[in-house]
Design an enzyme around this catalytic site. Structure first.
Site, mmCIF file in Angstrom:
data_model
loop_
_atom_site.group_PDB
_atom_site.id
_atom_site.type_symbol
_atom_site.label_atom_id
_atom_site.label_comp_id
_atom_site.label_asym_id
_atom_site.label_seq_id
_atom_site.Cartn_x
_atom_site.Cartn_y
_atom_site.Cartn_z
ATOM 1 N N LYS A 255 48.221 44.028 102.882
ATOM 2 C CA LYS A 255 47.818 45.302 102.295
ATOM 3 C C LYS A 255 46.418 45.220 101.714
ATOM 4 O O LYS A 255 45.992 44.182 101.208
ATOM 5 C CB LYS A 255 48.806 45.719 101.193
ATOM 6 C CG LYS A 255 50.231 45.904 101.676
ATOM 7 C CD LYS A 255 51.155 46.245 100.513
ATOM 8 C CE LYS A 255 52.588 46.394 100.986
ATOM 9 N NZ LYS A 255 53.509 46.704 99.858
ATOM 10 N N GLY B 27 60.694 53.071 93.757
ATOM 11 C CA GLY B 27 61.750 52.093 94.006
ATOM 12 C C GLY B 27 63.098 52.501 93.444
ATOM 13 O O GLY B 27 63.924 51.640 93.139
ATOM 14 N N ARG C 36 60.457 65.099 107.861
ATOM 15 C CA ARG C 36 60.724 66.407 108.472
ATOM 16 C C ARG C 36 59.445 67.241 108.569
ATOM 17 O O ARG C 36 59.236 67.966 109.546
ATOM 18 C CB ARG C 36 61.783 67.163 107.661
ATOM 19 C CG ARG C 36 63.196 66.613 107.825
ATOM 20 C CD ARG C 36 64.204 67.519 107.148
ATOM 21 N NE ARG C 36 65.561 67.008 107.257
ATOM 22 C CZ ARG C 36 66.348 67.186 108.311
ATOM 23 N NH1 ARG C 36 65.899 67.863 109.361
ATOM 24 N NH2 ARG C 36 67.573 66.687 108.319
ATOM 25 N N GLY D 249 62.846 54.235 99.661
ATOM 26 C CA GLY D 249 64.228 54.644 99.436
ATOM 27 C C GLY D 249 65.189 54.243 100.536
ATOM 28 O O GLY D 249 66.350 54.671 100.524
#
Length: 365
Positions: free
Chosen positions: A173, A247, A259, A308
């Site tokens: 990262k 988290g 979506r 999640g």
């Protein structure tokens, strides 16, 4: 004295004219005269003379050992031509990100070797965790530095230690807009993907990294179709639709963002070709990337969901919504048997539509 007159017969010597038959001897000389055709006999020597230039053209004719040198001299020449065309093949990928062909980097990634990356990417903090993820079937590992939680790029020694422990691709990262961190990660030559992660402290609040000049593939976050296409136009090869950033294990935010991306793709597919420019203006995207997404019928890059995703059911849900894979947080190693949990997540992604079979095996437990 009268006897002297008989001497006149001495003129009988004229019979010697038979010796005059020597004229026949000239007759053999005429056959010798055809000997002038013998000059044609030296004529074969001229063919040898042209052969000499053939030898002389490649080397010095007078020297005997030189003729073998000509065959050796042409032999390297055929070897060099095959190497010369191969160089452009290696050189083209390095130059392709510079021009408008940069989106092709993500298309090549999406349709060839990177299809093997579809699956589960597990975040790890130690080399031992990376080995567990690899043995469980993860397609890649993302390196987190426990000493620098959500602050900046992980320590180089920590990244090298994790990369040395596994053979699967490694993700490191960097901060958003911090192109020097990205350059450092690429220079290490052990990282396959650079994650320009918005969870870290931002390096630039206004501008993302121009990824077209890098050889490493980039992962970028997006919450709708506009952000996804803009990151792809900058050179991203994977879109990470981020949801829950705290988290807490809530998958609802991740589902809502996924979506929105899929709804944007359906809107793009329903758009007429002459209205693609308006679509690009609406979402502030480059026209060639919009046209490419319309032709492919999907994002011209890999699409993963993150945030999640805790259970195999969450992973199968994201897969059925249209994602290529999922990111799993490091909290998965808090499980009593993390290898079994990761293996169930991997199988849930690969067999997302075979719910009955997954229920029989207990993958969804």
């Amino acid at each position: 004295m009268a006897s002297k007159p008989p001497k006149p017969p001495s003129p009988s010597k004229p019979p010697k004219p038979p010796t005059a038959q020597k004229p026949p001897t000239p007759s053999p000389t005429p056959p010798t005269s055809p000997s002038p055709p013998s000059p044609p006999s030296p004529s074969p020597k001229p063919p040898t003379s042209p052969s000499k230039p053939l030898i002389y053209s490649s080397g010095t004719a007078p020297k005997g050992p030189s003729p073998p040198t000509p065959p050796t001299s042409p032999s390297p020449k055929p070897t060099t031509p095959p190497t010369s065309p191969s160089k452009p093949l290696v050189f083209c990928p390095a130059t392709s990100p510079k021009g408008p062909s940069s989106p092709s980097k993500s298309v090549i990634l999406c349709h060839s070797t990177a299809r093997a990356l579809s699956g589960v990417i597990v975040e790890v903090t130690t080399p031992d965790q990376a080995k567990i993820a690899e043995s469980a079937g993860a397609c890649a590992v993302s390196v987190n530095d426990p000493r620098l939680p959500n602050s900046r790029m992980a320590d180089r020694r920590h990244i090298r230690a994790v990369a040395a422990a596994v053979k699967i691709p490694v993700v490191a990262k960097c901060r958003v807009g911090h192109f020097v961190e990205a350059q450092i990660i690429e220079a290490m030559k052990v990282v396959h993907y650079i994650d320009e992660n918005e969870l870290l402290c931002s390096g630039d609040h206004d501008t993302f990294i121009d990824k077209r000049g890098f050889k490493c593939h980039f992962i970028c976050g997006a919450r709708d179709i506009g952000e996804a296409l803009r990151r792809i136009s900058e050179g991203a090869s994977m879109i990470r639709t981020q949801g829950d950033m705290m988290g807490s294990g809530q998958v609802a935010e991740t589902m809502g963002n996924v979506r929105r991306v899929m709804e944007g793709m359906r809107e793009l597919l329903d758009t007429e070709d002459h209205e693609l420019i308006l679509f690009g203006q609406k979402y502030n995207c480059r026209a060639e990337v919009v046209d490419l997404a319309k032709k492919m019928g999907r994002l011209p890059a890999l699409h993963f969901a993150a945030g999640g995703i805790v259970t195999p059911a969450d992973a199968a849900l994201m897969r059925q919504l249209g994602c290529d894979g999922v990111f799993v947080d490091v909290e998965v190693f808090d499980d009593l048997n993390p290898e079994t949990r990761i293996r169930r997540l991997v199988e849930a992604v690969s067999r997302c539509k075979d719910i009955e079979r997954m229920a029989e095996v207990g993958i969804l437990d």
